[in-house]
Design a protein around this motif. Structure first.
Motif, PDB file in Angstrom:
ATOM      1  N   LEU A   9     -16.736 -23.386  43.893  1.00 45.61           N
ATOM      2  CA  LEU A   9     -15.577 -22.577  44.234  1.00 45.61           C
ATOM      3  C   LEU A   9     -15.052 -23.036  45.592  1.00 45.61           C
ATOM      4  O   LEU A   9     -15.840 -23.466  46.440  1.00 45.61           O
ATOM      5  N   PRO A  10     -13.736 -22.992  45.813  1.00 39.71           N
ATOM      6  CA  PRO A  10     -12.700 -22.399  44.974  1.00 39.71           C
ATOM      7  C   PRO A  10     -12.069 -23.363  43.982  1.00 39.71           C
ATOM      8  O   PRO A  10     -10.972 -23.100  43.481  1.00 39.71           O
ATOM      9  N   LEU A  11     -12.706 -24.478  43.685  1.00 35.32           N
ATOM     10  CA  LEU A  11     -12.151 -25.442  42.744  1.00 35.32           C
ATOM     11  C   LEU A  11     -12.226 -24.909  41.321  1.00 35.32           C
ATOM     12  O   LEU A  11     -13.004 -23.997  41.013  1.00 35.32           O
ATOM     13  N   ASP A  12     -11.423 -25.495  40.438  1.00 38.12           N
ATOM     14  CA  ASP A  12     -11.427 -25.065  39.037  1.00 38.12           C
ATOM     15  C   ASP A  12     -12.815 -25.185  38.419  1.00 38.12           C
ATOM     16  O   ASP A  12     -13.220 -24.349  37.611  1.00 38.12           O
ATOM     17  N   GLY A  13     -13.546 -26.236  38.803  1.00 38.79           N
ATOM     18  CA  GLY A  13     -14.881 -26.427  38.264  1.00 38.79           C
ATOM     19  C   GLY A  13     -15.822 -25.293  38.607  1.00 38.79           C
ATOM     20  O   GLY A  13     -16.751 -24.988  37.842  1.00 38.79           O
ATOM     21  N   GLY A  14     -15.618 -24.633  39.744  1.00 36.37           N
ATOM     22  CA  GLY A  14     -16.450 -23.494  40.110  1.00 36.37           C
ATOM     23  C   GLY A  14     -16.245 -22.324  39.172  1.00 36.37           C
ATOM     24  O   GLY A  14     -17.213 -21.650  38.765  1.00 36.37           O
ATOM     25  N   HIS A  15     -15.002 -22.051  38.804  1.00 36.62           N
ATOM     26  CA  HIS A  15     -14.718 -20.979  37.853  1.00 36.62           C
ATOM     27  C   HIS A  15     -15.251 -21.330  36.465  1.00 36.62           C
ATOM     28  O   HIS A  15     -15.724 -20.456  35.726  1.00 36.62           O
ATOM     29  N   ILE A  16     -15.162 -22.616  36.103  1.00 37.16           N
ATOM     30  CA  ILE A  16     -15.704 -23.052  34.814  1.00 37.16           C
ATOM     31  C   ILE A  16     -17.212 -22.839  34.789  1.00 37.16           C
ATOM     32  O   ILE A  16     -17.770 -22.329  33.803  1.00 37.16           O
ATOM     33  N   ALA A  17     -17.882 -23.205  35.883  1.00 36.00           N
ATOM     34  CA  ALA A  17     -19.331 -23.027  35.960  1.00 36.00           C
ATOM     35  C   ALA A  17     -19.702 -21.548  35.850  1.00 36.00           C
ATOM     36  O   ALA A  17     -20.679 -21.189  35.175  1.00 36.00           O
ATOM     37  N   GLY A  18     -18.908 -20.667  36.488  1.00 31.25           N
ATOM     38  CA  GLY A  18     -19.172 -19.229  36.407  1.00 31.25           C
ATOM     39  C   GLY A  18     -19.038 -18.703  34.986  1.00 31.25           C
ATOM     40  O   GLY A  18     -19.870 -17.909  34.528  1.00 31.25           O
ATOM     41  N   ALA A  19     -18.003 -19.150  34.265  1.00 32.93           N
ATOM     42  CA  ALA A  19     -17.808 -18.700  32.878  1.00 32.93           C
ATOM     43  C   ALA A  19     -18.926 -19.214  31.974  1.00 32.93           C
ATOM     44  O   ALA A  19     -19.411 -18.486  31.096  1.00 32.93           O
ATOM     45  N   LEU A  20     -19.351 -20.455  32.197  1.00 31.24           N
ATOM     46  CA  LEU A  20     -20.434 -21.010  31.381  1.00 31.24           C
ATOM     47  C   LEU A  20     -21.748 -20.278  31.651  1.00 31.24           C
ATOM     48  O   LEU A  20     -22.522 -20.000  30.725  1.00 31.24           O
ATOM     49  N   TRP A  21     -21.998 -19.949  32.910  1.00 32.12           N
ATOM     50  CA  TRP A  21     -23.221 -19.214  33.253  1.00 32.12           C
ATOM     51  C   TRP A  21     -23.217 -17.822  32.619  1.00 32.12           C
ATOM     52  O   TRP A  21     -24.238 -17.339  32.134  1.00 32.12           O
ATOM     53  N   GLU A  22     -22.050 -17.174  32.621  1.00 30.87           N
ATOM     54  CA  GLU A  22     -21.933 -15.867  31.961  1.00 30.87           C
ATOM     55  C   GLU A  22     -22.242 -15.985  30.474  1.00 30.87           C
ATOM     56  O   GLU A  22     -22.946 -15.137  29.902  1.00 30.87           O
ATOM     57  N   SER A  23     -21.733 -17.030  29.833  1.00 28.49           N
ATOM     58  CA  SER A  23     -21.993 -17.233  28.408  1.00 28.49           C
ATOM     59  C   SER A  23     -23.478 -17.427  28.152  1.00 28.49           C
ATOM     60  O   SER A  23     -24.032 -16.865  27.194  1.00 28.49           O
ATOM     61  N   VAL A  24     -24.149 -18.208  29.018  1.00 30.57           N
ATOM     62  CA  VAL A  24     -25.594 -18.426  28.855  1.00 30.57           C
ATOM     63  C   VAL A  24     -26.352 -17.121  29.007  1.00 30.57           C
ATOM     64  O   VAL A  24     -27.257 -16.803  28.222  1.00 30.57           O
ATOM     65  N   ARG A  25     -25.996 -16.325  30.020  1.00 28.50           N
ATOM     66  CA  ARG A  25     -26.682 -15.038  30.238  1.00 28.50           C
ATOM     67  C   ARG A  25     -26.544 -14.123  29.036  1.00 28.50           C
ATOM     68  O   ARG A  25     -27.499 -13.469  28.625  1.00 28.50           O
ATOM     69  N   ARG A  26     -25.345 -14.075  28.476  1.00 26.12           N
ATOM     70  CA  ARG A  26     -25.115 -13.195  27.336  1.00 26.12           C
ATOM     71  C   ARG A  26     -25.846 -13.683  26.091  1.00 26.12           C
ATOM     72  O   ARG A  26     -26.378 -12.883  25.309  1.00 26.12           O
ATOM     73  N   GLN A  27     -25.892 -14.996  25.899  1.00 21.58           N
ATOM     74  CA  GLN A  27     -26.621 -15.539  24.758  1.00 21.58           C
ATOM     75  C   GLN A  27     -28.115 -15.262  24.875  1.00 21.58           C
ATOM     76  O   GLN A  27     -28.775 -14.904  23.897  1.00 21.58           O
ATOM     77  N   VAL A  28     -28.656 -15.432  26.078  1.00 22.43           N
ATOM     78  CA  VAL A  28     -30.081 -15.148  26.290  1.00 22.43           C
ATOM     79  C   VAL A  28     -30.373 -13.685  26.036  1.00 22.43           C
ATOM     80  O   VAL A  28     -31.379 -13.335  25.396  1.00 22.43           O
TER      81      VAL A  28
ATOM     82  N   VAL B  41     -19.775 -18.492  49.693  1.00 19.64           N
ATOM     83  CA  VAL B  41     -20.060 -19.917  49.494  1.00 19.64           C
ATOM     84  C   VAL B  41     -18.749 -20.693  49.374  1.00 19.64           C
ATOM     85  O   VAL B  41     -18.613 -21.800  49.903  1.00 19.64           O
ATOM     86  N   ALA B  42     -17.775 -20.077  48.682  1.00 19.95           N
ATOM     87  CA  ALA B  42     -16.479 -20.733  48.502  1.00 19.95           C
ATOM     88  C   ALA B  42     -15.804 -20.981  49.839  1.00 19.95           C
ATOM     89  O   ALA B  42     -15.182 -22.035  50.055  1.00 19.95           O
TER      90      ALA B  42
END
Length: 433
Positions: free
Chosen positions: A367-386, A406-407
């Protein structure tokens, strides 16, 4: 005239920069609207607004400083733990988090509850955030492929540009023959400038890479078929072993490294030749690989940048270049004493490289780059799947706002690096030949 062309070159780069930024933000805007997220603003640039117009629910405009752009999406961050915007805190870290959260809701209107960014499924948020850098990648590929297939690049051919009279190890810094240097195989065989080598030991050769590999693999007698004055003839040569420049797996010369290999002794003619689609695609892949390596190597470039900016050190050709440096290069391009098509091709390649850099830089998972938001969304998906696999309660959306301290640190580092590059671009710029 030189000053005028320089100004025109800088102006053209500014237009290309603004278009690239607008193109990037269009990717975010179009996908956000596709998924029903409300976007109050679409802006190119930062600072004071020079021009804006509202169309529908979105204000479109241009700002004074062409150093970036943005779109404002409602609900970039989820509410606090109590489901509401948290009260102000005296903690500076908490204050950063709450400031970010407040900004994400400051234009909230009735009915927006179902149009918030964070309420969209993670894969949709990934698409929205990836769409911006992807647009830059598309533009870079389109420009690069267009230049490669219509104009082309400097390419070594199988035509002879010159013949060495003797064998000199390429590691030696001399170009004159000594009395005890052996005669070069090419000179002994009668190879002449203007000859086009069409076959080596009876096997046809159509490009320099193939011919070079066969020469390097041969020590001893070889038949060289050349085309001279419209007719073919065979020359008998005895290739010698010599110390020659090392090549990597892609056939590129490795600077400063040498190996023993077969040696014929001639210089290949270089021409600007269009590439086929496959060749262009392969070259684009090499360009992307080099771009990734350049991004990874940025921290190691800081000492050289510092020396170039403040200690009158050498500014290396592979030194990072900012917007100001790229604009200066663009101005130099228009002053090159070369055909107009070369100038156009060089300028377009500069723009392609800039867009590729935007793609790679924005994909960093910070963050604040686009990749940081992408990483956050992917981490949320992993948490929900687990949680689903282990039959645990849904953990809910990942609160990216908690990473804002951190951003700010990352943004501070980027700003310092940008300022360092800016100083180096002004006092000790990278120049083209």
């Amino acid at each position: 005239m030189t000053i005028l062309l320089t100004v025109i070159g800088i102006a053209l780069f500014a237009v290309g920069l603004l278009f690239s930024i607008a193109w990037h933000e269009l990717g975010h805007l179009s996908t956000a609207k596709l998924f029903g997220i409300r976007v109050p603003q679409y802006m190119v640039g930062f600072g004071p607004t020079l021009f804006s117009r509202r169309k529908g629910e979105t204000e479109y405009g241009i700002k004074a400083i062409p150093m970036g752009g943005y779109i404002r999406m409602i609900g970039m961050f989820p509410p606090g733990d109590d489901g509401k915007l948290e009260a102000r805190s005296t903690s500076p870290w908490r204050g950063m988090i709450e400031d970010a959260r407040t900004a994400a809701y400051e234009e909230l209107q009735p009915g927006d509850e179902k149009r918030l960014f964070y309420t969209r499924k993670p894969w949709k948020r990934v698409i929205v955030m990836f769409a911006g850098p992807f647009m830059n990648l598309v533009l870079a590929v389109a420009i690069f492929m267009g230049v490669a297939m219509t104009f082309g690049f400097a390419t070594q051919t199988t035509e002879v540009a010159g013949v060495q009279k003797c064998v000199i190890a390429q590691s030696e810094e001399r170009d004159t023959c000594a009395a005890d240097d052996p005669v070069s195989p090419a000179h002994a065989a009668g190879l002449k400038e203007g000859d086009k080598i069409v076959a080596f030991d009876g096997a046809p050769v159509h490009d320099w890479d193939t011919l070079s590999s066969r020469i390097r693999d041969t020590i001893g007698p070889a038949a060289i078929t050349v085309e001279r004055d419209g007719r073919q003839q065979v020359l008998e040569a005895t290739l010698l072993e010599n110390l020659v420049a090392k090549k990597d797996a892609d056939g590129e010369v490795v600077s400063g490294e040498f190996v023993k290999a077969g040696y014929l002794g001639f210089a290949a003619k270089t021409e600007i030749l269009p590439l086929t689609f496959t060749e262009s695609f392969d070259r684009m892949g090499d360009m992307m690989e080099n771009g990734v390596e350049a991004v990874v190597a940025i921290p190691s470039k800081v000492p050289d940048l510092w020396n170039a900016a403040f200690n009158d050190g050498e500014r290396k050709d592979d030194s990072p270049v900012g917007v100001v440096g790229a604009a200066r290069i663009s101005g130099e391009v228009l002053n090159l004493d070369v055909p107009a098509q070369n100038i156009v091709a060089t300028f377009l390649m500069l723009l392609a490289g800039f867009n590729l850099s935007l793609f790679l830089f924005n994909m960093l998972p910070l963050l604040p780059l686009d990749g940081g938001h992408i990483a956050g969304a992917l981490w949320e998906s992993v948490r929900r799947q687990v949680a689903r696999v282990f039959r645990r309660p849904d953990p809910g959306p990942f609160d990216v706002a908690k990473l804002m301290p951190v951003a700010y640190v990352v943004a501070g580092i980027f700003i310092c690096f940008t300022l360092l590059v800016l100083v180096a671009d002004i006092v000790n710029p990278v120049k083209i030949s």
